[in-house]
Design an enzyme around this catalytic site. Structure first.
Site, PDB file in Angstrom:
ATOM      1  CD  GLU A  94     -28.895 -21.020  20.873  1.00  0.00           C
ATOM      2  OE1 GLU A  94     -28.178 -21.684  21.640  1.00  0.00           O
ATOM      3  OE2 GLU A  94     -28.459 -20.443  19.859  1.00  0.00           O
ATOM      4  CG  HIS A 138     -30.346 -23.512  16.899  1.00  0.00           C
ATOM      5  ND1 HIS A 138     -30.435 -23.113  18.214  1.00  0.00           N
ATOM      6  CD2 HIS A 138     -29.224 -24.278  16.813  1.00  0.00           C
ATOM      7  CE1 HIS A 138     -29.414 -23.603  18.882  1.00  0.00           C
ATOM      8  NE2 HIS A 138     -28.670 -24.314  18.061  1.00  0.00           N
ATOM      9  N   GLY A 142     -25.092 -26.192  25.114  1.00  0.00           N
ATOM     10  CA  GLY A 142     -24.318 -25.211  25.860  1.00  0.00           C
ATOM     11  C   GLY A 142     -24.318 -25.417  27.361  1.00  0.00           C
ATOM     12  CD  GLU A 200     -28.452 -28.331  17.732  1.00  0.00           C
ATOM     13  OE1 GLU A 200     -27.214 -28.270  17.870  1.00  0.00           O
ATOM     14  OE2 GLU A 200     -29.162 -27.336  17.546  1.00  0.00           O
ATOM     15  CG  ASN A 223     -24.870 -22.477  15.210  1.00  0.00           C
ATOM     16  OD1 ASN A 223     -24.623 -21.369  14.750  1.00  0.00           O
ATOM     17  ND2 ASN A 223     -25.977 -22.744  15.891  1.00  0.00           N
ATOM     18  CE  LYS A 254     -25.365 -22.517  19.545  1.00  0.00           C
ATOM     19  NZ  LYS A 254     -25.897 -23.060  20.809  1.00  0.00           N
ATOM     20  CB  SER A 302     -22.515 -30.373  25.384  1.00  0.00           C
ATOM     21  OG  SER A 302     -23.233 -29.287  25.946  1.00  0.00           O
TER      22      SER A 302
END
Length: 250
Positions: A96, A94, A172, A166, A10, A12, A212
């Site tokens: 985010e 996701h 991240g 996730e 991904n 992003k 990560s």
């Protein structure tokens, strides 16, 4: 049954035409053997160019899609349009999208339903925040998130779903769930699928880990019984993604 290992990248909101060309060229030159499913998700503006230049067995995914087929929804892309462009996969739910853009569990479920109706395959994301993990409600959170999706699916639809666990606190941040932590959630999700959908779906559905993941930890994480691959963020922009894409299931 044996579940084929799945590695997603991904990107992003990262990359440029030049930078993404380097990534695509590296993947093409790597001559991946197809033993793993490998899918990359560049920003929407680069999707068609990547589709034109990436070589099999690597496939392409969109990072998001709206649940309406068309209309006055400025800035959105529909699953029908993604399918029309020849893109086979889409990432939905996701963290985010949930936290920054307000995608509720119901909206995510509607997006998944629309994507499947359009003929897309879906990487459906679930995950808990650090606060939720510390409260000991990880399973409640991820099962509720996946439950909203399960409500709009028929059993046959699960053949086109990859579930991505996730943990939000590991995305991240450089923090990674230990193999044991990740395996525990994956195993519980599989048990939930068995009791909520069917034993066959639980056995065949791939549940992948994101948070990560890098070349140093992919082998250890990938050796867990219920971890069927990865959804990779930052490392998918680096040469090490090829090593991750070659992870072998022990």
């Amino acid at each position: 049954m044996a579940r084929k290992f799945f590695v997603g990248g991904n990107f992003k909101m990262n990359g440029s035409q030049a930078a993404i060309k380097v990534i695509v060229d590296d993947l093409n030159n790597a001559q991946l053997d197809g033993s793993n499913d490998v899918v990359i998700a560049p920003p929407a503006i680069y999707l068609c160019k990547v589709l034109e230049t990436i070589k099999s067995p690597v496939e392409v995914a969109a990072q998001n899609a709206y649940f309406k087929n068309s209309g006055a929804f400025t800035g959105e892309i529909s699953s029908e349009q993604i399918k029309d462009a020849g893109i086979p996969w889409v990432i939905l739910g996701h963290s985010e999208r949930r936290s920054l853009f307000g995608d509720s569990e119901e909206v995510v479920a509607d997006k998944v339903k629309a994507a499947l109706a359009a003929g897309l395959k879906v990487i459906a994301c679930v995950g808990e925040t650090l606060e939720e993990r510390e409260k000991g409600i990880t399973n409640d959170v991820v099962q509720k998130q996946l439950g909203a999706i399960a409500k709009v699916l028929e059993e046959k639809d699960w053949a086109k779903i990859v579930v991505a666990y996730e943990p939000v606190w590991a995305i991240g941040t450089g923090k990674v769930a230990t193999k044991e932590q990740a395996q525990e959630v994956h195993a519980d999700l599989r048990k939930w699928l068995a009791s909520t959908v069917s034993a066959a779906v639980a056995d065949s559905t791939r549940i992948i880990y994101g948070g990560s993941v890098n070349a140093k930890n992919c082998g250890d994480l990938g050796s867990a019984a219920d971890i069927d691959g990865f959804l990779v963020g930052g490392a998918s922009l680096k040469p090490e993604f090829i090593e991750i894409a070659r992870t072998k299931k022990n």
